[in-house]
Write an enzyme that holds these catalytic residues in place. Structure first.
Site, PDB file in Angstrom:
ATOM      1  N   ASN A  13     -17.778  47.817  43.434  1.00  0.00           N
ATOM      2  CA  ASN A  13     -18.227  46.447  43.206  1.00  0.00           C
ATOM      3  C   ASN A  13     -17.016  45.523  43.255  1.00  0.00           C
ATOM      4  O   ASN A  13     -16.233  45.457  42.310  1.00  0.00           O
ATOM      5  CB  ASN A  13     -18.931  46.352  41.849  1.00  0.00           C
ATOM      6  N   TRP A  14     -16.873  44.797  44.357  1.00  0.00           N
ATOM      7  CA  TRP A  14     -15.700  43.944  44.540  1.00  0.00           C
ATOM      8  C   TRP A  14     -15.804  42.638  43.759  1.00  0.00           C
ATOM      9  O   TRP A  14     -14.823  41.897  43.670  1.00  0.00           O
ATOM     10  CB  TRP A  14     -15.515  43.638  46.027  1.00  0.00           C
ATOM     11  N   LYS A  15     -16.983  42.341  43.217  1.00  0.00           N
ATOM     12  CA  LYS A  15     -17.191  41.120  42.437  1.00  0.00           C
ATOM     13  C   LYS A  15     -16.696  39.899  43.237  1.00  0.00           C
ATOM     14  O   LYS A  15     -16.958  39.809  44.429  1.00  0.00           O
ATOM     15  CB  LYS A  15     -16.540  41.258  41.068  1.00  0.00           C
ATOM     16  N   HIS A 110     -26.515  43.611  36.385  1.00  0.00           N
ATOM     17  CA  HIS A 110     -25.133  43.858  35.973  1.00  0.00           C
ATOM     18  C   HIS A 110     -24.837  43.084  34.694  1.00  0.00           C
ATOM     19  O   HIS A 110     -25.327  41.974  34.483  1.00  0.00           O
ATOM     20  CB  HIS A 110     -24.166  43.444  37.081  1.00  0.00           C
ATOM     21  N   GLU A 112     -22.467  41.353  33.708  1.00  0.00           N
ATOM     22  CA  GLU A 112     -21.940  39.999  33.882  1.00  0.00           C
ATOM     23  C   GLU A 112     -23.051  39.008  34.212  1.00  0.00           C
ATOM     24  O   GLU A 112     -22.991  37.846  33.812  1.00  0.00           O
ATOM     25  CB  GLU A 112     -20.858  40.015  34.968  1.00  0.00           C
ATOM     26  N   GLU A 183     -23.383  51.218  32.330  1.00  0.00           N
ATOM     27  CA  GLU A 183     -22.071  50.579  32.248  1.00  0.00           C
ATOM     28  C   GLU A 183     -21.884  50.005  30.844  1.00  0.00           C
ATOM     29  O   GLU A 183     -22.364  48.898  30.566  1.00  0.00           O
ATOM     30  CB  GLU A 183     -21.929  49.484  33.307  1.00  0.00           C
ATOM     31  N   GLY A 189     -13.710  46.369  32.795  1.00  0.00           N
ATOM     32  CA  GLY A 189     -12.535  45.535  32.978  1.00  0.00           C
ATOM     33  C   GLY A 189     -11.589  45.517  31.793  1.00  0.00           C
ATOM     34  O   GLY A 189     -10.653  44.715  31.758  1.00  0.00           O
ATOM     35  N   SER A 227     -14.484  50.981  33.882  1.00  0.00           N
ATOM     36  CA  SER A 227     -13.072  51.360  34.030  1.00  0.00           C
ATOM     37  C   SER A 227     -12.913  52.773  34.579  1.00  0.00           C
ATOM     38  O   SER A 227     -12.104  53.566  34.091  1.00  0.00           O
ATOM     39  CB  SER A 227     -12.345  51.219  32.684  1.00  0.00           C
ATOM     40  N   GLY A 248     -15.346  49.182  39.516  1.00  0.00           N
ATOM     41  CA  GLY A 248     -14.950  47.785  39.573  1.00  0.00           C
ATOM     42  C   GLY A 248     -13.554  47.609  40.123  1.00  0.00           C
ATOM     43  O   GLY A 248     -13.309  47.735  41.324  1.00  0.00           O
ATOM     44  N   GLY A 249     -12.590  47.335  39.239  1.00  0.00           N
ATOM     45  CA  GLY A 249     -11.232  47.009  39.667  1.00  0.00           C
ATOM     46  C   GLY A 249     -10.588  48.031  40.577  1.00  0.00           C
ATOM     47  O   GLY A 249      -9.877  47.673  41.527  1.00  0.00           O
TER      48      GLY A 249
END
Length: 271
Positions: A13-15, A110, A112, A183, A189, A227, A248-249
């Site tokens: 997920n590049w957000k 998600h 967010e 998640e 994050g 993470s 994610g990151g």
């Protein structure tokens, strides 16, 4: 435990990253080079489902680049509109528009979107309905906050998030089009990760909860997100009820993302 462990999913997920079209192209090319041009990567569509979720702005550009390279990497939408078709919905992208562009999978729910955009059960139900009506597959995200976990409510919260939307789509849709992504919000994050034992325990509870709706739902893939990194991917992949990762990151570095994917691919082969 599922009756037969499904082929795992690893989704990056590049957000709202990277910043420029050139950076998007470079990251995509790095993935292509890692998978196709490096025989040592041992990656392919036979051992796992590999996908990335770029921004809407770059979705089709990344899709075209991957298709031209004959890469096994699929493209996932980060979200979808609650409204169907076309019309006066400024800023939205409907499930039909995604499907007409060849996008077949979307994230929904998600954390967010839940926290920053106040998306609750009503909105999520409408998004699920719109997505399945257009024939999309769905990665439905669930997870508890730190305060909910510390209060001993983690399992209750995630199972309630499923219960709130379960009857919005058919049992057949759950069987054929739904993937769950657990998640824990406190691990997204933050660098914190649920221990493999904690993650496995929650995944087992989710699977048991799904089975209560219908025995066939024991086989719904359940991914872990929070993470995920190369140094914890193997231990997560070894868990019986974890069927992949929503990354994610670490997905913004092609080398790290591929190492995570390899952990799940190798575990699948070993199993």
């Amino acid at each position: 435990m599922p009756s037969s462990k499904p082929k795992p999913w690893v989704i990056g997920n590049w957000k709202m990253n990277p910043e420029t079209p050139m950076a998007q192209q470079q990251l995509t090319q790095q993935l292509i080079d890692q998978i196709i041009h490096d025989p040592a990567s041992d990656m392919g569509a036979t051992t796992l489902n590999l996908a990335v979720a770029p921004t809407f702005l770059h979705l089709l550009m990344v899709q075209q680049q991957l298709q031209q390279a004959k890469s096994p990497v699929q493209v996932v939408a980060q979200d979808v509109s609650r409204f169907a078709g076309t019309g006066a919905y400024t800023g939205d992208v409907s499930a039909q528009l995604l499907a007409s562009a060849g996008i077949t999978i979307t994230l929904i729910g998600h954390s967010e979107r839940r926290s920053l955009y106040a998306e609750g059960a009503v909105v999520l139900r409408e998004k699920l309905q719109a997505a399945v009506k257009a024939g999309l597959d769905i990665v439905f995200c669930i997870g508890e906050t730190l305060s909910e976990r510390e209060a001993g409510q983690a399992e209750q919260v995630v199972l309630q998030q499923i219960a709130e939307v379960f009857d919005s789509v058919s049992l057949q849709d759950w069987q054929q089009h739904l993937i769950i992504a657990y998640e824990p919000v406190w691990a997204i994050g933050t660098g914190k990760t649920a221990s493999p034992d904690d993650a496995e325990s929650m995944h087992a509870a989710i699977r048991t909860g799904l089975k209560k709706y219908h025995p066939s739902l024991v086989d719904v893939p359940i991914l872990y997100g929070g993470s995920v990194k190369p140094d914890n991917a193997a231990s997560l992949a070894a868990c019986a009820n974890i069927n992949g990762a929503l990354v994610g990151g670490a997905s913004l570095d092609a080398g790290s993302f591929i190492k995570i994917a390899q952990a799940f691919s190798h575990n699948c082969k070993a199993g």
